[in-house]
Scaffold this active site. Structure first.
Site, PDB file in Angstrom:
ATOM      1  N   SER A 149      21.280   6.207 -18.619  1.00  0.00           N
ATOM      2  CA  SER A 149      19.951   6.536 -18.085  1.00  0.00           C
ATOM      3  C   SER A 149      19.935   7.976 -17.575  1.00  0.00           C
ATOM      4  CB  SER A 149      19.598   5.602 -16.926  1.00  0.00           C
ATOM      5  OG  SER A 149      19.771   4.265 -17.296  1.00  0.00           O
ATOM      6  N   GLU A 232      26.217   0.153  -6.156  1.00  0.00           N
ATOM      7  CA  GLU A 232      25.243   0.077  -7.250  1.00  0.00           C
ATOM      8  C   GLU A 232      24.404  -1.202  -7.194  1.00  0.00           C
ATOM      9  OE1 GLU A 232      26.822   0.731 -11.194  1.00  0.00           O
ATOM     10  OE2 GLU A 232      24.884   0.379 -12.122  1.00  0.00           O
TER      11      GLU A 232
END
Ligand SMILES: Cc1cc2nc3c(=O)[nH]c(=O)nc-3n(C[C@H](O)[C@H](O)[C@H](O)COP(=O)(O)OP(=O)(O)OC[C@H]3O[C@@H](n4cnc5c(N)ncnc54)[C@H](O)[C@@H]3O)c2cc1C
Length: 355
Positions: A149, A232
């Site tokens: 990403s 995360e």
């Protein structure tokens, strides 16, 4: 302290208008917004002051991110760097590496993409093939990363690579920082089903990396990255991606009797998730790696986000275009929320193994 921080974020948001979006931490990129947030002292609030941070705690960061996510603010530019690369450097990096990267990350001058997944290494990350070989004082990295990403806009890439072959494949992995303008890097866009360019394939062909850009211990990358996954997976973005839709439906007065009744259960689940991530943040503040609690909130957060979409669905025929747009964003992002950062089934097996 936390209420003061919450007020500061709300004042900042009022002074910096934007179009709210669902899934804004992943899909809404505005570097100038991130830099303004940094200039206001609302980025990297949990990092030490001498490294450009606010000197606060992970709980302080939670307060800030909750407010930003609730509002659907554009956070994608700084998200990976601030959420997990900075904290990883603070845990494992040398003081020199911290000084080189943390201040520009805290100012949103540097932005990071995550080079973990590969075509044949997703859930089973330890099977990755990207390799780093010694080259004088530095390294040369060769391999293919996928679903990366924001790599097309990032200044730097975090790369997990194999530095030696060991009997246990969890050994011999090392974490690196790589500059995106290095020779040998090719970024190819992967356009998603919405027609948006968010993902990329990143091919590294003998990319030179200075020796000082290895993070922590060479060969200890697996143990380090497992800790990083708590950063995360354990935050409020795992359940607040669809909150802008929920609040827009309520603000527009669209909730009928059934929706109002169902809202009570949603509100209760939201409170539990908020309490859960607060405890997770406290463990991070104590220096722990709450890997399984983070997997739990990621799994339950994904379920909650799906429920918000289902709750809003019958109300959409009466919704104005702006509310409908939030619904469309939430729906389009919903398959991804159970996969990115670790598939839902993998989170379940981690939780099951721990019990
Ligand atoms: C929106 C989005 C953004 C992403 N961004 C990034 C990024 O920036 N950087 C990056 O490195 N990666 C990124 N990824 C990749 C993501 O981390 C992987 O897609 C994820 O880890 C799953 O890997 P995979 O796609 O290879 O699926 P696989 O590992 O092939 O899994 C496929 C399915 O098999 C099942 N499965 C696999 N293993 C098990 C198991 N042990 N037990 C039970 N079921 C299992 C699961 O249902 C899973 O959904 C992103 C993914 C998405 C969707």
């Amino acid at each position: 302290m936390t209420e003061d921080l919450r007020r500061r974020v709300r004042d900042f948001l009022a002074a910096h208008p934007f179009t709210p979006r669902c899934d804004s931490w992943a899909g809404s990129y505005d570097l100038s917004f991130s830099r303004a947030l940094a200039a206001a002292g609302l980025l990297a609030v949990s990092w030490p002051k001498h490294l450009g941070g606010g000197g606060g705690t992970a709980v302080d960061r939670l307060v800030v991110t909750e407010e930003l996510l609730r509002a659907g603010a554009p956070l994608a530019a700084h998200w990976v760097g601030e959420r997990q690369i900075g904290p990883t450097l603070l845990r494992h990096g040398t003081p020199a590496l911290q000084e080189e990267f943390c201040p520009p990350l805290a100012r949103a001058e540097y932005t990071f993409a995550l080079g973990m997944s590969e075509p044949d290494a997703g859930s089973d990350l330890a099977s990755l093939r990207t390799s780093a070989v010694r080259d004088g004082d530095g390294w040369r990295i060769t391999g293919r990363k996928i679903w990366t990403s924001g790599a097309h806009r990032a200044s730097h890439l975090y790369v997990l690579a194999r530095t030696s072959r060991e009997a246990d494949r969890h050994d011999g992995l090392t974490e690196f920082v790589v500059a995106m303008d290095s020779p040998g890097i090719t970024v190819t866009p992967i356009v998603d089903l919405r027609g948006e360019h968010h993902f990329n394939e990143v091919v590294l062909d003998e990319v030179p990396v200075p020796g000082r850009w290895a993070i922590g211990q060479v060969g200890e990358g697996w143990r380090q990255v497992v800790g990083q996954l708590a950063f995360e997976r354990g935050g409020p973005e795992r359940f607040l991606s669809t909150y802008p839709l929920l609040s827009a439906v309520l603000d527009a007065g669209l909730a009928d009797g059934t929706a109002r009744r169902e809202l009570r259960a949603l509100a209760a689940r939201l409170q539990i998730l908020r309490a859960w991530v607060r405890e997770t943040a406290q463990v991070l503040d104590d220096g722990g790696s709450p890997v399984v609690p983070a997997a739990t909130s990621k799994y339950l957060g994904h379920q909650f986000e799906q429920s918000v979409i289902e709750w809003a669905r019958p109300l959409m025929p009466r919704a104005a275009p702006a509310v409908r747009a939030l619904y469309d964003q939430a729906l389009a992002a919903s398959p991804a929320s159970g996969i990115r950062g670790g598939a839902a089934q993998v989170m379940l097996s981690m939780i099951a193994r721990d019990n």
